[in-house]
Design a protein around this motif. Structure first.
Motif, PDB file in Angstrom:
ATOM      1  N   GLU A   1       5.353  -4.879  -5.202  1.00  0.00           N
ATOM      2  CA  GLU A   1       4.966  -4.076  -4.043  1.00  0.00           C
ATOM      3  C   GLU A   1       6.083  -3.954  -3.011  1.00  0.00           C
ATOM      4  OE1 GLU A   1       3.053  -6.370  -5.381  1.00  0.00           O
ATOM      5  OE2 GLU A   1       1.038  -5.541  -5.667  1.00  0.00           O
ATOM      6  N   VAL A   2       7.050  -4.880  -3.055  1.00  0.00           N
ATOM      7  CA  VAL A   2       8.143  -4.863  -2.077  1.00  0.00           C
ATOM      8  C   VAL A   2       9.236  -3.936  -2.581  1.00  0.00           C
ATOM      9  CG1 VAL A   2       9.898  -6.237  -0.893  1.00  0.00           C
ATOM     10  CG2 VAL A   2       7.608  -7.194  -1.277  1.00  0.00           C
ATOM     11  N   VAL A   3       9.495  -2.868  -1.831  1.00  0.00           N
ATOM     12  CA  VAL A   3      10.532  -1.900  -2.185  1.00  0.00           C
ATOM     13  C   VAL A   3      11.911  -2.459  -1.848  1.00  0.00           C
ATOM     14  CG1 VAL A   3      11.442   0.414  -1.717  1.00  0.00           C
ATOM     15  CG2 VAL A   3       8.969   0.044  -1.886  1.00  0.00           C
TER      16      VAL A   3
ATOM     17  N   GLY B   1       4.085   7.561   7.457  1.00  0.00           N
ATOM     18  CA  GLY B   1       2.910   6.727   7.258  1.00  0.00           C
ATOM     19  C   GLY B   1       2.737   6.189   5.853  1.00  0.00           C
ATOM     20  N   LYS B   2       3.642   6.544   4.941  1.00  0.00           N
ATOM     21  CA  LYS B   2       3.503   6.104   3.551  1.00  0.00           C
ATOM     22  C   LYS B   2       3.956   4.655   3.373  1.00  0.00           C
ATOM     23  CE  LYS B   2       4.860   7.340  -1.147  1.00  0.00           C
ATOM     24  NZ  LYS B   2       5.636   8.228  -2.001  1.00  0.00           N
TER      25      LYS B   2
ATOM     26  N   LEU C   1       4.885   0.074   0.216  1.00  0.00           N
ATOM     27  CA  LEU C   1       3.838   1.063   0.429  1.00  0.00           C
ATOM     28  C   LEU C   1       2.748   0.467   1.307  1.00  0.00           C
ATOM     29  CD1 LEU C   1       3.474   2.580  -3.145  1.00  0.00           C
ATOM     30  CD2 LEU C   1       4.489   3.663  -1.142  1.00  0.00           C
ATOM     31  N   ASP C   2       2.247   1.280   2.226  1.00  0.00           N
ATOM     32  CA  ASP C   2       1.187   0.830   3.124  1.00  0.00           C
ATOM     33  C   ASP C   2      -0.147   0.942   2.385  1.00  0.00           C
ATOM     34  OD1 ASP C   2      -0.437   0.109   5.169  1.00  0.00           O
ATOM     35  OD2 ASP C   2       0.142   1.727   6.532  1.00  0.00           O
ATOM     36  N   ASN C   3      -0.506  -0.147   1.680  1.00  0.00           N
ATOM     37  CA  ASN C   3      -1.710  -0.138   0.855  1.00  0.00           C
ATOM     38  C   ASN C   3      -2.865  -0.895   1.510  1.00  0.00           C
ATOM     39  OD1 ASN C   3      -0.949  -2.779   0.649  1.00  0.00           O
ATOM     40  ND2 ASN C   3      -0.472  -2.721  -1.519  1.00  0.00           N
TER      41      ASN C   3
ATOM     42  N   THR D   1       1.056  -6.267   4.584  1.00  0.00           N
ATOM     43  CA  THR D   1       1.474  -7.253   5.592  1.00  0.00           C
ATOM     44  C   THR D   1       1.045  -8.657   5.183  1.00  0.00           C
ATOM     45  OG1 THR D   1       1.349  -5.594   7.345  1.00  0.00           O
ATOM     46  CG2 THR D   1       1.326  -7.892   8.037  1.00  0.00           C
ATOM     47  N   GLN D   2      -0.213  -8.796   4.767  1.00  0.00           N
ATOM     48  CA  GLN D   2      -0.741 -10.098   4.351  1.00  0.00           C
ATOM     49  C   GLN D   2      -0.001 -10.624   3.114  1.00  0.00           C
ATOM     50  OE1 GLN D   2      -2.884 -11.760   6.190  1.00  0.00           O
ATOM     51  NE2 GLN D   2      -2.780 -13.508   4.825  1.00  0.00           N
ATOM     52  N   LEU D   3       0.297  -9.732   2.178  1.00  0.00           N
ATOM     53  CA  LEU D   3       1.020 -10.124   0.966  1.00  0.00           C
ATOM     54  C   LEU D   3       2.396 -10.701   1.308  1.00  0.00           C
ATOM     55  CD1 LEU D   3       1.389 -10.077  -2.173  1.00  0.00           C
ATOM     56  CD2 LEU D   3       2.364  -7.800  -1.856  1.00  0.00           C
ATOM     57  N   VAL D   4       3.136 -10.013   2.168  1.00  0.00           N
ATOM     58  CA  VAL D   4       4.476 -10.465   2.557  1.00  0.00           C
ATOM     59  C   VAL D   4       4.389 -11.814   3.268  1.00  0.00           C
ATOM     60  CG1 VAL D   4       6.456  -9.938   4.045  1.00  0.00           C
ATOM     61  CG2 VAL D   4       5.460  -8.148   2.624  1.00  0.00           C
ATOM     62  N   ALA D   5       3.415 -11.959   4.157  1.00  0.00           N
ATOM     63  CA  ALA D   5       3.246 -13.225   4.879  1.00  0.00           C
ATOM     64  C   ALA D   5       2.911 -14.362   3.913  1.00  0.00           C
ATOM     65  CB  ALA D   5       2.170 -13.090   5.947  1.00  0.00           C
TER      66      ALA D   5
END
Length: 87
Positions: free
Chosen positions: A82-84, A53-54, A20-22, A26-30
């Protein structure tokens, strides 16, 4: 019995994560990837929103040292709520 990886290490390896684009995805995955690939540059992290955009697709281009490192990154990404999906 161990299976030989078709990859030749070290190599550049793309990892994709969807979630989800919260605003902080991006920062979390990195940050998760940097636990195992501390040299990951910000320039090697790209993101793209889904059509609606979701969701956000984040691509990391890491310098993979071995299969165990890749397995650890996928394991941590998959364990993150958070990672689907991680590819």
């Amino acid at each position: 019995m161990s299976h030989a990886s078709p990859l030749q290490f070290p190599c550049e390896f793309p990892i994709k994560a969807f979630g989800l684009d919260n605003g902080g995805f991006t920062q979390l995955v990195a940050e998760i990837a940097r636990r195992h690939a501390p040299g990951l540059d910000d320039e090697a992290v790209t993101s793209r929103p889904s059509k609606g955009g979701k969701y956000l697709s984040v691509t990391l281009l890491i310098q993979a040292e071995n299969q165990a490192q890749l397995d650890a990154i996928y394991r941590d990404l998959s364990a993150c709520a958070e990672v689907v999906m991680a590819l």
